[in-house]
Enzyme design. Sequence first.
Site, PDB file in Angstrom:
ATOM      1  N   LYS B 102      -4.060 -17.676 -31.181  1.00 24.69           N
ATOM      2  CA  LYS B 102      -3.265 -16.680 -31.900  1.00 24.69           C
ATOM      3  C   LYS B 102      -2.771 -15.695 -30.854  1.00 24.69           C
ATOM      4  O   LYS B 102      -3.573 -14.985 -30.236  1.00 24.69           O
ATOM      5  CB  LYS B 102      -4.108 -15.963 -32.958  1.00 24.69           C
ATOM      6  CG  LYS B 102      -3.314 -14.863 -33.653  1.00 24.69           C
ATOM      7  CD  LYS B 102      -4.109 -14.074 -34.663  1.00 24.69           C
ATOM      8  CE  LYS B 102      -3.391 -12.747 -34.890  1.00 24.69           C
ATOM      9  NZ  LYS B 102      -4.175 -11.811 -35.674  1.00 24.69           N
ATOM     10  N   ALA B 189      -1.752  -9.735 -41.239  1.00 29.70           N
ATOM     11  CA  ALA B 189      -1.851  -8.278 -41.217  1.00 29.70           C
ATOM     12  C   ALA B 189      -1.250  -7.636 -42.452  1.00 29.70           C
ATOM     13  O   ALA B 189      -0.205  -8.048 -42.939  1.00 29.70           O
ATOM     14  CB  ALA B 189      -1.197  -7.658 -39.979  1.00 29.70           C
ATOM     15  N   GLY B 190      -1.932  -6.616 -42.946  1.00 30.78           N
ATOM     16  CA  GLY B 190      -1.427  -5.812 -44.052  1.00 30.78           C
ATOM     17  C   GLY B 190      -2.120  -6.034 -45.376  1.00 30.78           C
ATOM     18  O   GLY B 190      -2.048  -5.187 -46.263  1.00 30.78           O
ATOM     19  N   ASN B 211      -8.326  -9.523 -41.568  1.00 26.15           N
ATOM     20  CA  ASN B 211      -9.607  -9.086 -41.031  1.00 26.15           C
ATOM     21  C   ASN B 211     -10.062  -7.789 -41.697  1.00 26.15           C
ATOM     22  O   ASN B 211     -11.015  -7.779 -42.461  1.00 26.15           O
ATOM     23  CB  ASN B 211      -9.527  -8.912 -39.505  1.00 26.15           C
ATOM     24  CG  ASN B 211     -10.862  -8.555 -38.900  1.00 26.15           C
ATOM     25  OD1 ASN B 211     -11.903  -8.925 -39.441  1.00 26.15           O
ATOM     26  ND2 ASN B 211     -10.861  -7.821 -37.802  1.00 26.15           N
ATOM     27  N   THR B 212      -9.329  -6.681 -41.480  1.00 26.80           N
ATOM     28  CA  THR B 212      -9.752  -5.390 -42.019  1.00 26.80           C
ATOM     29  C   THR B 212      -9.910  -5.400 -43.538  1.00 26.80           C
ATOM     30  O   THR B 212     -10.825  -4.769 -44.067  1.00 26.80           O
ATOM     31  CB  THR B 212      -8.723  -4.291 -41.650  1.00 26.80           C
ATOM     32  OG1 THR B 212      -8.360  -4.447 -40.289  1.00 26.80           O
ATOM     33  CG2 THR B 212      -9.298  -2.917 -41.873  1.00 26.80           C
TER      34      THR B 212
END
Lengths: 260, 260, 260, 260
Positions: B102, B189-190, B211-212
């Site tokens: 990635k 992401a997001g 992830n987050t």
Amino acid sequence: MPETTDKLVIAGREFNSRLMVGTGKYADYPQMVAALEASGAEIITVAVRRVNISDRNKESLLDHIDLKKYTLLPNTAGCYTADDAIRTCRLAREAGLSDFVKLEVLGDEQTLFPDNQELLKAAEVLVKDGFTVLPYTSDDPIICKRLEDLGCAAVMPLGAPIGSGLGIRNPYNIRIILDTVKVPVIVDAGVGTASDAAIAMELGCHGVLMNTGIAGAQDPIAMAEAMNLAVRAGRLAYRAGRIPMKLHASASSPITGLIK
Amino acid sequence: MPETTDKLVIAGREFNSRLMVGTGKYADYPQMVAALEASGAEIITVAVRRVNISDRNKESLLDHIDLKKYTLLPNTAGCYTADDAIRTCRLAREAGLSDFVKLEVLGDEQTLFPDNQELLKAAEVLVKDGFTVLPYTSDDPIICKRLEDLGCAAVMPLGAPIGSGLGIRNPYNIRIILDTVKVPVIVDAGVGTASDAAIAMELGCHGVLMNTGIAGAQDPIAMAEAMNLAVRAGRLAYRAGRIPMKLHASASSPITGLIK
Amino acid sequence: MPETTDKLVIAGREFNSRLMVGTGKYADYPQMVAALEASGAEIITVAVRRVNISDRNKESLLDHIDLKKYTLLPNTAGCYTADDAIRTCRLAREAGLSDFVKLEVLGDEQTLFPDNQELLKAAEVLVKDGFTVLPYTSDDPIICKRLEDLGCAAVMPLGAPIGSGLGIRNPYNIRIILDTVKVPVIVDAGVGTASDAAIAMELGCHGVLMNTGIAGAQDPIAMAEAMNLAVRAGRLAYRAGRIPMKLHASASSPITGLIK
Amino acid sequence: MPETTDKLVIAGREFNSRLMVGTGKYADYPQMVAALEASGAEIITVAVRRVNISDRNKESLLDHIDLKKYTLLPNTAGCYTADDAIRTCRLAREAGLSDFVKLEVLGDEQTLFPDNQELLKAAEVLVKDGFTVLPYTSDDPIICKRLEDLGCAAVMPLGAPIGSGLGIRNPYNIRIILDTVKVPVIVDAGVGTASDAAIAMELGCHGVLMNTGIAGAQDPIAMAEAMNLAVRAGRLAYRAGRIPMKLHASASSPITGLIK
């Protein structure tokens, strides 16, 4: 609390699934049966008008539903006055269907929005009459509070018009309703796809009821499974406690207000 | 096509799960391991910087990941130039990690937006170098097309800034990217909650990486399960063919344009 | 039709401005007077409760409003029952204020949502009593139709809760109301900034009423001017016929449905 | 600061109007002239390709524009490479048009998205060459920062694809760009109706550029006037300081995050 012990409780009855589904608009009964199965729903709503109550020897929708497996929720679809809805519920009870009813009193044949004045009248009579009443209503916190005060077992505000597929058009009102009433809040109508159902649950709703979103999909059985997963996903996410929204990761505070 | 045969294919490799997850920001390794398990992910991304490549005798993130079970996707998090990212990928390959990478080249420490100029330079070198490159990029169709033309195995446009939890901020661009490239489109992401992941899949994306959204939730393991269900729900709904959106059920035509 | 001949007509009375403004929450009377002037409004609403009807010798809000310039629209803010609202309107008429009234019957002190049952009762009595009734109500097409059937001169659905600044939270319902009633539709409550007012007009609404959005701004006089321009901009844009929404310029057809 | 002293400043030049308009797609020149007039714009952009630079004896777009009244902003519409755009700008300057240029380098004939790699190359050369460069770009903060670092006099991120009429599809990115660069931020492309322009200004942008939104409307002259008012309304509202968004008036704190 694991998913398995997170029950939906309505009028003292416990359910594992938070998805309730209708029985209309399917191509045929086998398709309906397979979709009900794939949805994982435990509560199935049927229009009293579509059951041959007077002549149970004729083929009926109910012949195709395993009544040991599902809790039947008769509904008053097609009723436009309190009197008509009350009569329909009584008929259903006399025919042995259930006294657990989804109360619909429509105000308009075109939009299928509820007539809340007639709804309140019917709810008052039916609650006194011993029914467990789940009313389909607007996303109006004042009406929802009145329905709770009258003794309804839950409130079922619409997410968007019946059959529109527009999702939860006013999540702000749904949030205020959740702050206002103590009975379960079930979003009824408007769900068009899986994420709509997930959003309803993420808002904190206790359940979702749908029919067209599943039955009208190109593959109703696959969509029923999608809705099953989406309701569970949304509920889990709600309970898991999502991250705050920020403009970017190093923003010092959550976003205040919508950005327009 | 049943869910079990609907595979994600990247560079000829088949995966059952369309959810890819990161390994950062967890409270501890056991929590990470449990979340990975609950997510159902098969592809796990790890920052090369966080692996003790030089001294594999020290404890490493990799000691906690079952490499028979997961496909490792090393990433270049923390790289701000093409050179740095290229060096990092080569280091990872030499250490035996993988040549499936990635590629991240960040443009800004604050917002963590990609630097697409440096990204394109790095992608070109790495593809020629035999890497299977999955680049994290903007939701810019022109950049995505260039990345495909350079030989990237997928494109990974952001839904919103890393760690923002804002969901898919511009579904229109994602839709145009899906119309523009032939390689898989993975939203990276997001994603902040389950419905965000479902929406990405309903748009037609081939996968989601996060992830987050999981690691930062109050209960990461429950959120991992929610994401697992949501990605499957969204994919199923996409394939099932949703009902059209209409102002109400008897409207004669679907809604044209947003209503504002 | 040039802007100057595009009149708002309510109960046979013509107005050039489509913006109606309230008189509460200003720092002082001079600020209020300047904001009214900047807004360009011709219809000014005042809470009957705030006018010293019983003792007109005391200073009153009305001493500061040029009654030759503005049409006064007394309102029943603070009334929670039909009886109270009816009494308030009669008092206003007896005191010579006006028989042109904005009817509010609130259901809840917290959210300030209307109580539509009480509203309908009050509207029925007041219309029979010869009042020109403009009712503040929910964005519920069925209630709006009932209010029109009772003889109300306009309907005033909320865009969002009073004082929320959330804009038009459910433009779909406003659109359906516009399709349902023939009397003017005035969005009342919820406008937070200029674009909210423009959006209301672009939907086809006939006017907008606001108070907090102006009076609560850091610079109320500048915001009043902004709202003046925005209402005119939105109305002009509605009449000018906007371009269709498309995914991009060469897309062959307008966008169908929201993209999510 | 009154509206009259709130100037837009680009490269040291002051403008009263924050609306810039294009000159393409009108039915005829008189319609264009009337729309320019109604828009109140001071900066008019013209495609160098549409001006008969080589033979100024033939009828030209420029014959219809009062060059004492408007500041001409030649643009490189139709250029797909840096070289082509650079050549076009030089040609314009040699022909005496202006050295104040709107730089477009398109990446795709279908979507008309910018090619930011070529754009950066062209911007670098043109700035060194003494041009005042206003580049049309993506809503990508990293690219906008690079353009500022190269010496561009403003950045012009798209709100949505050219001609799409979709409005500001990603206000979050525009907000981040405003936090990132010090030069003026002009939203270029995507505006479909008046509220879109107001929203751009309410976000804090310094100006808006549009063409199709006006020229493609059913009544371009009325729409030009609507846009004139909307840009002024949005700017005034931005400066006036809007009320915070709250779930309802008595909510103790502003809304945190989007409600979904």
